[in-house]
Motif scaffolding. Structure first.
Motif, PDB file in Angstrom:
ATOM      1  N   THR A 187       0.839  -1.205   0.000  1.00  0.00           N
ATOM      2  CA  THR A 187       0.000   0.000   0.000  1.00  0.00           C
ATOM      3  C   THR A 187       0.873   1.254   0.000  1.00  0.00           C
ATOM      4  O   THR A 187       1.954   1.280   0.608  1.00  0.00           O
ATOM      5  CB  THR A 187      -0.920   0.029   1.235  1.00  0.00           C
ATOM      6  OG1 THR A 187      -0.121  -0.010   2.441  1.00  0.00           O
ATOM      7  CG2 THR A 187      -1.875  -1.152   1.218  1.00  0.00           C
ATOM      8  N   TYR A 188       0.372   2.267  -0.686  1.00  0.00           N
ATOM      9  CA  TYR A 188       1.018   3.584  -0.734  1.00  0.00           C
ATOM     10  C   TYR A 188       0.019   4.623  -0.213  1.00  0.00           C
ATOM     11  O   TYR A 188      -1.110   4.707  -0.708  1.00  0.00           O
ATOM     12  CB  TYR A 188       1.429   3.951  -2.161  1.00  0.00           C
ATOM     13  CG  TYR A 188       2.706   3.283  -2.630  1.00  0.00           C
ATOM     14  CD1 TYR A 188       3.919   3.962  -2.630  1.00  0.00           C
ATOM     15  CD2 TYR A 188       2.685   1.967  -3.076  1.00  0.00           C
ATOM     16  CE1 TYR A 188       5.085   3.349  -3.078  1.00  0.00           C
ATOM     17  CE2 TYR A 188       3.839   1.339  -3.519  1.00  0.00           C
ATOM     18  CZ  TYR A 188       5.037   2.040  -3.515  1.00  0.00           C
ATOM     19  OH  TYR A 188       6.195   1.434  -3.945  1.00  0.00           O
ATOM     20  N   ASP A 189       0.460   5.385   0.787  1.00  0.00           N
ATOM     21  CA  ASP A 189      -0.321   6.517   1.300  1.00  0.00           C
ATOM     22  C   ASP A 189       0.568   7.748   1.288  1.00  0.00           C
ATOM     23  O   ASP A 189       1.723   7.699   1.736  1.00  0.00           O
ATOM     24  CB  ASP A 189      -0.818   6.237   2.722  1.00  0.00           C
ATOM     25  CG  ASP A 189      -1.874   5.150   2.777  1.00  0.00           C
ATOM     26  OD1 ASP A 189      -3.051   5.474   2.571  1.00  0.00           O
ATOM     27  OD2 ASP A 189      -1.508   3.977   3.008  1.00  0.00           O
ATOM     28  N   MET A 190       0.016   8.863   0.791  1.00  0.00           N
ATOM     29  CA  MET A 190       0.799  10.100   0.693  1.00  0.00           C
ATOM     30  C   MET A 190      -0.023  11.283   1.148  1.00  0.00           C
ATOM     31  O   MET A 190      -1.241  11.331   0.945  1.00  0.00           O
ATOM     32  CB  MET A 190       1.276  10.335  -0.750  1.00  0.00           C
ATOM     33  CG  MET A 190       2.175   9.228  -1.286  1.00  0.00           C
ATOM     34  SD  MET A 190       2.907   9.653  -2.882  1.00  0.00           S
ATOM     35  CE  MET A 190       3.735   8.120  -3.278  1.00  0.00           C
ATOM     36  N   GLU A 191       0.658  12.225   1.765  1.00  0.00           N
ATOM     37  CA  GLU A 191       0.034  13.488   2.158  1.00  0.00           C
ATOM     38  C   GLU A 191       1.036  14.623   1.945  1.00  0.00           C
ATOM     39  O   GLU A 191       2.247  14.426   2.069  1.00  0.00           O
ATOM     40  CB  GLU A 191      -0.407  13.453   3.616  1.00  0.00           C
ATOM     41  CG  GLU A 191       0.712  13.220   4.616  1.00  0.00           C
ATOM     42  CD  GLU A 191       0.226  13.270   6.040  1.00  0.00           C
ATOM     43  OE1 GLU A 191      -0.830  13.894   6.272  1.00  0.00           O
ATOM     44  OE2 GLU A 191       0.888  12.697   6.930  1.00  0.00           O
ATOM     45  N   VAL A 192       0.515  15.802   1.621  1.00  0.00           N
ATOM     46  CA  VAL A 192       1.371  16.967   1.374  1.00  0.00           C
ATOM     47  C   VAL A 192       1.892  17.488   2.704  1.00  0.00           C
ATOM     48  O   VAL A 192       1.117  17.723   3.637  1.00  0.00           O
ATOM     49  CB  VAL A 192       0.596  18.060   0.628  1.00  0.00           C
ATOM     50  CG1 VAL A 192       1.483  19.289   0.420  1.00  0.00           C
ATOM     51  CG2 VAL A 192       0.077  17.535  -0.704  1.00  0.00           C
ATOM     52  N   SER A 219      16.579  31.190 -10.082  1.00  0.00           N
ATOM     53  CA  SER A 219      16.978  29.837 -10.458  1.00  0.00           C
ATOM     54  C   SER A 219      16.518  28.796  -9.435  1.00  0.00           C
ATOM     55  O   SER A 219      16.520  27.594  -9.726  1.00  0.00           O
ATOM     56  CB  SER A 219      18.505  29.757 -10.606  1.00  0.00           C
ATOM     57  OG  SER A 219      19.134  30.052  -9.370  1.00  0.00           O
ATOM     58  N   ASP A 220      16.165  29.262  -8.223  1.00  0.00           N
ATOM     59  CA  ASP A 220      15.679  28.317  -7.212  1.00  0.00           C
ATOM     60  C   ASP A 220      14.315  27.779  -7.635  1.00  0.00           C
ATOM     61  O   ASP A 220      13.410  28.536  -7.985  1.00  0.00           O
ATOM     62  CB  ASP A 220      15.565  29.001  -5.851  1.00  0.00           C
ATOM     63  CG  ASP A 220      16.934  29.267  -5.247  1.00  0.00           C
ATOM     64  OD1 ASP A 220      17.906  28.706  -5.780  1.00  0.00           O
ATOM     65  OD2 ASP A 220      17.001  30.011  -4.255  1.00  0.00           O
ATOM     66  N   ALA A 221      14.155  26.477  -7.569  1.00  0.00           N
ATOM     67  CA  ALA A 221      12.898  25.853  -7.971  1.00  0.00           C
ATOM     68  C   ALA A 221      11.982  25.697  -6.759  1.00  0.00           C
ATOM     69  O   ALA A 221      12.404  25.778  -5.608  1.00  0.00           O
ATOM     70  CB  ALA A 221      13.164  24.485  -8.596  1.00  0.00           C
ATOM     71  N   ILE A 222      10.723  25.444  -7.054  1.00  0.00           N
ATOM     72  CA  ILE A 222       9.757  25.184  -5.991  1.00  0.00           C
ATOM     73  C   ILE A 222      10.030  23.795  -5.413  1.00  0.00           C
ATOM     74  O   ILE A 222      10.251  22.837  -6.147  1.00  0.00           O
ATOM     75  CB  ILE A 222       8.314  25.254  -6.533  1.00  0.00           C
ATOM     76  CG1 ILE A 222       8.007  26.675  -6.993  1.00  0.00           C
ATOM     77  CG2 ILE A 222       7.309  24.798  -5.495  1.00  0.00           C
ATOM     78  CD1 ILE A 222       6.654  26.815  -7.623  1.00  0.00           C
ATOM     79  N   SER A 223      10.040  23.699  -4.108  1.00  0.00           N
ATOM     80  CA  SER A 223      10.214  22.412  -3.443  1.00  0.00           C
ATOM     81  C   SER A 223       8.853  21.928  -2.953  1.00  0.00           C
ATOM     82  O   SER A 223       8.134  22.672  -2.274  1.00  0.00           O
ATOM     83  CB  SER A 223      11.187  22.536  -2.257  1.00  0.00           C
ATOM     84  OG  SER A 223      12.471  22.882  -2.719  1.00  0.00           O
ATOM     85  N   PHE A 224       8.548  20.673  -3.301  1.00  0.00           N
ATOM     86  CA  PHE A 224       7.252  20.085  -2.954  1.00  0.00           C
ATOM     87  C   PHE A 224       7.535  18.814  -2.171  1.00  0.00           C
ATOM     88  O   PHE A 224       8.174  17.892  -2.673  1.00  0.00           O
ATOM     89  CB  PHE A 224       6.466  19.786  -4.239  1.00  0.00           C
ATOM     90  CG  PHE A 224       5.075  19.279  -4.001  1.00  0.00           C
ATOM     91  CD1 PHE A 224       4.145  20.027  -3.310  1.00  0.00           C
ATOM     92  CD2 PHE A 224       4.692  18.036  -4.487  1.00  0.00           C
ATOM     93  CE1 PHE A 224       2.859  19.563  -3.110  1.00  0.00           C
ATOM     94  CE2 PHE A 224       3.407  17.565  -4.299  1.00  0.00           C
ATOM     95  CZ  PHE A 224       2.495  18.339  -3.603  1.00  0.00           C
ATOM     96  N   LYS A 225       7.086  18.789  -0.915  1.00  0.00           N
ATOM     97  CA  LYS A 225       7.420  17.664  -0.042  1.00  0.00           C
ATOM     98  C   LYS A 225       6.168  16.847   0.262  1.00  0.00           C
ATOM     99  O   LYS A 225       5.150  17.375   0.683  1.00  0.00           O
ATOM    100  CB  LYS A 225       8.049  18.164   1.253  1.00  0.00           C
ATOM    101  CG  LYS A 225       8.577  17.051   2.162  1.00  0.00           C
ATOM    102  CD  LYS A 225       9.121  17.594   3.475  1.00  0.00           C
ATOM    103  CE  LYS A 225      10.375  18.425   3.232  1.00  0.00           C
ATOM    104  NZ  LYS A 225      10.958  18.857   4.531  1.00  0.00           N
ATOM    105  N   LEU A 226       6.303  15.532   0.019  1.00  0.00           N
ATOM    106  CA  LEU A 226       5.213  14.595   0.310  1.00  0.00           C
ATOM    107  C   LEU A 226       5.661  13.618   1.398  1.00  0.00           C
ATOM    108  O   LEU A 226       6.792  13.132   1.368  1.00  0.00           O
ATOM    109  CB  LEU A 226       4.821  13.803  -0.945  1.00  0.00           C
ATOM    110  CG  LEU A 226       4.188  14.569  -2.103  1.00  0.00           C
ATOM    111  CD1 LEU A 226       3.988  13.631  -3.297  1.00  0.00           C
ATOM    112  CD2 LEU A 226       2.857  15.153  -1.673  1.00  0.00           C
ATOM    113  N   ARG A 227       4.782  13.354   2.353  1.00  0.00           N
ATOM    114  CA  ARG A 227       5.025  12.322   3.363  1.00  0.00           C
ATOM    115  C   ARG A 227       4.492  10.991   2.816  1.00  0.00           C
ATOM    116  O   ARG A 227       3.298  10.842   2.573  1.00  0.00           O
ATOM    117  CB  ARG A 227       4.334  12.702   4.657  1.00  0.00           C
ATOM    118  CG  ARG A 227       4.490  11.737   5.805  1.00  0.00           C
ATOM    119  CD  ARG A 227       5.868  11.754   6.456  1.00  0.00           C
ATOM    120  NE  ARG A 227       6.460  13.049   6.608  1.00  0.00           N
ATOM    121  CZ  ARG A 227       6.204  13.910   7.632  1.00  0.00           C
ATOM    122  NH1 ARG A 227       5.333  13.581   8.558  1.00  0.00           N
ATOM    123  NH2 ARG A 227       6.827  15.064   7.703  1.00  0.00           N
TER     124      ARG A 227
END
Length: 444
Positions: free
Chosen positions: A380-385, A397-405
């Protein structure tokens, strides 16, 4: 208008709005109360009809069974009587015939004695010969009373006592079903139904789940077993379904009353694999994939979903229904994109688990490891922002960082980690890759 008047006007408006909200809430509660009253009245009426019909059927069946048994016993009495009377009738006929012969002989003897002297000798001689042939010393045997049937009936009075005991305990009436549905969770192409018992004195042995479309009147069985939840798949999105559950008590054969039906639906379409990928055969619903041996031996390609259908906050499940030979390049997981030339999900922009239990994040193997994947394994895979870190305006030049648990579970173990992406995504692809044939995986 003065400040005080404006303040007073504003206060009056707020009071009016509060009164409107209060009235609206009360009206909603009245509707809920009306539904509750209808449920009590409706269920009571239905239960009365069920009880009357059940006991009427019992009475009719019991009366029929008793009459059938009575007729059977009476027929047995008739048979015994007839079989016993026939030889007695034959004996009676024989005796009556002997009595008649004796009467005739007596009359003939008396007549011979009274006749004249001239004829007496002839008649006496004729009578003596006739009496000799009749064998007056031979008598038929009459059976003794102990040797002939004496018909009787053996009736066990305990039957009435046991019936009375069973009848006094037959049936029950309860104000609430012992099991109720507590949660309906939408899943891709299905609904996860969870239930629990609400009667502490009830000890369930197994449960029974049924469902139907809201537009239908016929319930269908979905699950019978000891678990307290079931994922019902192959449901049409945006369609209301009614669910109900009952239970069978420990040591009992009958099912309990049904729970109060609950309405559920899913807005998520079913997960499907992409068709036409060399080396993989799909089921008719495209939710099961079999790694065939049609591709080149020892090579692998990734089979992706036909669309990015996995959303954060949902649970993605892979179930292994058949297994082949393991390879360290095997993978099951999710990814941001689906390049056509990839051979495994052990790459950037993807997280996956290999068949040997190794977990990869953006192509790097983690130190934590899950159990090896075998037949019957469920992953099973469960993800949350967790967070979205915008780019630095001072440094474009810095990109957006998107973190998922991310939580990956397999067997009774799970690993939890943060997956850092350079772009915001609201949906993900899923995929699998197997080097050797024989692997079969179901996704839901």
């Amino acid at each position: 208008m003065s400040v005080e008047a404006e303040s007073l006007l504003q206060e009056v408006k707020e009071c009016i709005e509060a009164a409107q909200n209060y009235r609206s809430e009360l009206q909603q509660r009245l509707q809920g109360l009306s539904q509750a009253r209808k449920q009590v009245r409706g269920s009571s009426t239905h239960t009365r009809e069920v009880l009357k019909r059940h006991f009427q059927d019992l009475q009719a069946t019991l009366s029929r069974l008793l009459n059938e048994r009575l007729n059977t016993l009476l027929q047995e009495v008739d048979a015994i009587e007839q079989d016993s009377i026939n030889p007695l009738d034959d004996c009676q006929k024989l005796i009556e015939h002997g009595v008649k012969m004796a009467d005739d002989l007596l009359r003939e003897g008396e007549a011979a004695i009274r006749c004249g002297i001239s004829d007496r000798e002839d008649k006496l001689c004729s009578f003596a010969k006739k009496a000799l042939h009749i064998q007056l010393d031979s008598l038929p045997e009459v059976p003794a009373l102990v040797d002939v049937p004496c018909v009787s009936a053996q009736l066990d009075d305990s039957l009435l006592c046991s019936m009375q005991e069973r009848v006094t305990r037959h049936g029950s009436v309860s104000s609430h079903p012992p099991v109720q549905i507590e949660e309906l969770v939408e899943r891709a192409g299905g609904v996860l139904v969870r239930w629990s018992k609400v009667d502490e004195d009830f000890y369930p042995q197994e449960y029974r789940l049924q469902y139907r479309r809201s537009s239908s009147t016929h319930y269908e069985d979905a699950y019978v077993g000891s678990e307290c939840e079931f994922l019902l798949l192959h449901l049409d999105p945006h369609t209301d379904y009614l669910f109900r559950v009952c239970a069978r008590g420990e040591g009992r054969t009958e099912w309990s009353p049904w729970s109060v039906p609950q309405t559920g639906y899913t807005t998520l379409t079913a997960h499907e694999w992409s068709a036409g990928v060399d080396g993989y055969i799909l089921s008719s619903r495209k939710n099961m994939a079999l790694r065939s041996d049609s591709s080149s031996s020892g090579s692998a390609s990734v089979l992706y979903s036909n669309a990015p259908s996995y959303f954060c906050g949902q649970t993605l499940t892979f179930k292994i229904t058949a297994a082949g030979q393991m390879d360290k390049r095997d993978s099951l997981g999710v990814c941001v994109d689906k390049p056509s030339n990839s051979e495994s999900l052990q790459r950037d922009q993807a997280v996956c688990i290999s068949t040997n239990g190794a977990v990869f994040v953006n192509g790097k193997e983690m130190t934590n490891q899950l159990p090896a994947v075998t037949v019957g394994s469920v992953i099973t895979y469960d993800m949350e922002v967790v967070s979205i870190i915008p780019a630095n305006n001072n440094n474009p030049s810095d990109a957006i960082s998107f973190k998922l648990r991310v939580t990956i579970g397999s067997g009774n173990r799970e690993v939890v980690f943060d997956w850092l992406l350079d772009q915001v995504v609201d949906c993900l692809f899923f995929g699998c890759s197997f080097t050797n044939p024989g692997w079969k995986v179901l996704v839901f």
